[in-house]
Design an enzyme around this catalytic site. Structure first.
Site, PDB file in Angstrom:
ATOM      1  N   ASP A 177       0.851  -1.206   0.000  1.00 59.23           N
ATOM      2  CA  ASP A 177       0.000   0.000   0.000  1.00 59.23           C
ATOM      3  C   ASP A 177       0.880   1.247   0.000  1.00 59.23           C
ATOM      4  O   ASP A 177       1.814   1.367   0.768  1.00 59.23           O
ATOM      5  CB  ASP A 177      -0.868  -0.044   1.277  1.00 59.23           C
ATOM      6  CG  ASP A 177      -1.898   1.046   1.326  1.00 59.23           C
ATOM      7  OD1 ASP A 177      -2.216   1.513   2.436  1.00 59.23           O
ATOM      8  OD2 ASP A 177      -2.366   1.470   0.246  1.00 59.23           O
ATOM      9  N   ASP A 210       2.807   4.931  -5.332  1.00 60.38           N
ATOM     10  CA  ASP A 210       2.103   6.202  -5.101  1.00 60.38           C
ATOM     11  C   ASP A 210       3.088   7.349  -5.310  1.00 60.38           C
ATOM     12  O   ASP A 210       3.782   7.754  -4.377  1.00 60.38           O
ATOM     13  CB  ASP A 210       1.524   6.237  -3.683  1.00 60.38           C
ATOM     14  CG  ASP A 210       0.849   7.576  -3.391  1.00 60.38           C
ATOM     15  OD1 ASP A 210       0.374   7.761  -2.249  1.00 60.38           O
ATOM     16  OD2 ASP A 210       0.817   8.447  -4.301  1.00 60.38           O
ATOM     17  N   HIS A 244      -9.434   4.915  -1.960  1.00 64.30           N
ATOM     18  CA  HIS A 244      -8.738   4.865  -0.663  1.00 64.30           C
ATOM     19  C   HIS A 244      -9.546   5.662   0.361  1.00 64.30           C
ATOM     20  O   HIS A 244     -10.498   6.360   0.036  1.00 64.30           O
ATOM     21  CB  HIS A 244      -7.351   5.507  -0.799  1.00 64.30           C
ATOM     22  CG  HIS A 244      -6.353   4.644  -1.484  1.00 64.30           C
ATOM     23  ND1 HIS A 244      -5.163   4.281  -0.915  1.00 64.30           N
ATOM     24  CD2 HIS A 244      -6.373   4.055  -2.705  1.00 64.30           C
ATOM     25  CE1 HIS A 244      -4.484   3.520  -1.754  1.00 64.30           C
ATOM     26  NE2 HIS A 244      -5.184   3.372  -2.851  1.00 64.30           N
ATOM     27  N   ASN A 254     -10.036   0.600   0.082  1.00 61.34           N
ATOM     28  CA  ASN A 254      -9.056   0.502   1.175  1.00 61.34           C
ATOM     29  C   ASN A 254      -9.637   0.957   2.507  1.00 61.34           C
ATOM     30  O   ASN A 254     -10.261   2.026   2.572  1.00 61.34           O
ATOM     31  CB  ASN A 254      -7.857   1.403   0.867  1.00 61.34           C
ATOM     32  CG  ASN A 254      -6.973   0.842  -0.218  1.00 61.34           C
ATOM     33  OD1 ASN A 254      -7.382  -0.038  -0.964  1.00 61.34           O
ATOM     34  ND2 ASN A 254      -5.752   1.330  -0.287  1.00 61.34           N
ATOM     35  N   THR A 272      -8.270   3.013   9.104  1.00 61.75           N
ATOM     36  CA  THR A 272      -8.556   3.711  10.366  1.00 61.75           C
ATOM     37  C   THR A 272      -9.678   3.062  11.176  1.00 61.75           C
ATOM     38  O   THR A 272      -9.573   2.926  12.399  1.00 61.75           O
ATOM     39  CB  THR A 272      -8.898   5.189  10.087  1.00 61.75           C
ATOM     40  OG1 THR A 272      -7.784   5.784   9.400  1.00 61.75           O
ATOM     41  CG2 THR A 272      -9.139   5.964  11.373  1.00 61.75           C
TER      42      THR A 272
HETATM   43  O1  G3H Z   1      -4.344   3.026   2.026  1.00 62.41           O
HETATM   44  C1  G3H Z   1      -5.009   2.895   3.058  1.00 62.41           C
HETATM   45  C2  G3H Z   1      -6.365   3.443   3.125  1.00 62.41           C
HETATM   46  O2  G3H Z   1      -6.537   4.387   2.120  1.00 62.41           O
HETATM   47  C3  G3H Z   1      -6.729   3.882   4.501  1.00 62.41           C
HETATM   48  O3  G3H Z   1      -7.762   4.806   4.537  1.00 62.41           O
HETATM   49  O4  G3H Z   1      -7.642   4.889   7.042  1.00 62.41           O
HETATM   50  O5  G3H Z   1      -9.314   6.279   5.797  1.00 62.41           O
HETATM   51  O6  G3H Z   1      -9.580   3.796   5.926  1.00 62.41           O
HETATM   52  P1  G3H Z   1      -8.628   4.950   5.891  1.00 62.41           P
HETATM   53 ZN    ZN Z   2      -4.595   4.940   1.011  1.00 61.91          ZN
END
Ligand code: G3H
Ligand code: ZN
Length: 290
Positions: A81, A103, A211, A233, A236
């Site tokens: 990621d 990225d 994401h 994705n 959090t």
């Molecule tokens: O790449 C990881 C995700 O984009 C995390 O996003 O923490 O808002 O779920 P999030």
């Molecule tokens: Zn992300």
């Protein structure tokens, strides 16, 4: 077992669902993610960030995910990621990752294209899937500190650039900035569906990635999952569930020092969030008849 994503993303694209990509950096999160996939009969993406690989090196992480995936009867995609360099992508591919995100979205477009293309060439020679990012998906703090912005609108994907970017990089999937935000909830994170539809119109056969799904309403996520978005994705919300379970544990059980008793309920809390997301993304029950 750990599998290559190509057929699973084709199935998700054609059957209009999305495969959840969940971040891990330890045993319990990995058990929770794969355990939820088993209970939901769902394909799953286990993903690790640069920080997770600093915490647990790429060899150990690959072995951990591999062992748990081999013990499960669901297909597991192991994904880097927000990779930041060709070297990091190469290390993950050599270790056994089957999918890579490069990225370079914070670089000027030509540099983003150059770095992404280098990763694609290396990865494709080894049958590895590549996701790149166009537009920036910042964290709430990034928006405020870096740019003084209160909404992600300054960083949305430019559909006109997307066509050129995909043409010149040959990526397999594109992470687009359509209003979601990494991490903390600002109240400004919601999906700009007209932008998502515009990108789909320009790139009708490209798998898309969203994401920053934490904090996005389920009805929005369901609508995203039935578009050309094949990967969503989440990080959090898993961490919040983990933290809440640990706080509850320590509030109620003062004297225990048994790690298993401490972390078991937190692991189960993470698994419950993952299972719910799989239902919302429509991947539950989608495992091809083996
Ligand atoms: O790449 C990881 C995700 O984009 C995390 O996003 O923490 O808002 O779920 P999030
Ligand atoms: Zn992300």
């Amino acid at each position: 077992m750990i599998v290559r994503p190509h057929d699973l993303f084709a199935q998700a694209f054609n059957m209009q669902f999305a495969i959840g990509a969940f971040n891990t950096s330890n045993l319990e999160f990995t058990q929770a993610i794969i355990g939820a996939a088993q209970s939901q009969r769902s394909p799953v993406i286990v993903q690790t960030s640069e920080g997770a690989l600093d915490y647990v090196n790429v060899t150990v992480m690959t072995a951990l995910v591999g062992a748990l995936a081999n013990a499960a009867d669901v297909p597991v995609i192991l994904h880097l990621d927000h990779g930041k360099s060709l070297a990091q992508a190469q290390a993950c591919i050599e270790a056994g990752f089957t999918s890579i995100m490069i990225d370079a979205s914070t670089l000027p477009l030509p540099k983003n294209i150059e770095m992404t293309r280098a990763v694609v060439d290396y990865a494709h020679d080894r049958g590895v899937w590549v996701e790149a990012e166009l537009g920036a998906i910042l964290g709430a703090e990034g928006m405020q500190e870096l740019h003084g912005a209160s909404t992600p609108d300054s960083f949305l994907t430019d559909p006109k650039q997307a066509e050129q970017f995909v043409e010149e990089t040959h990526v397999d999937a594109l992470a687009i900035s359509v209003g979601t935000i990494h991490g903390a909830f600002t109240g400004q994170e919601y999906v700009r569906f007209e932008l998502l539809e515009e990108v789909q119109r320009i790139l009708p056969s490209l798998p898309l990635v969203v994401h920053g799904a934490s904090g996005i309403a389920d009805d929005h996520l369901r609508r995203v999952a039935t578009s050309n978005v094949c990967k969503i994705n989440v990080d959090t919300e898993l961490r919040i569930a983990w933290e809440r379970a640990l706080k509850t544990y320590f509030a109620e059980q003062h004297d225990k020092i048994d790690v298993r008793k401490m972390l078991g309920p937190a692991r189960d809390a993470v698994a419950a969030v993952v299972a719910e997301k799989m239902k919302v993304f429509g991947s539950s029950g989608k495992l091809k008849v083996q």
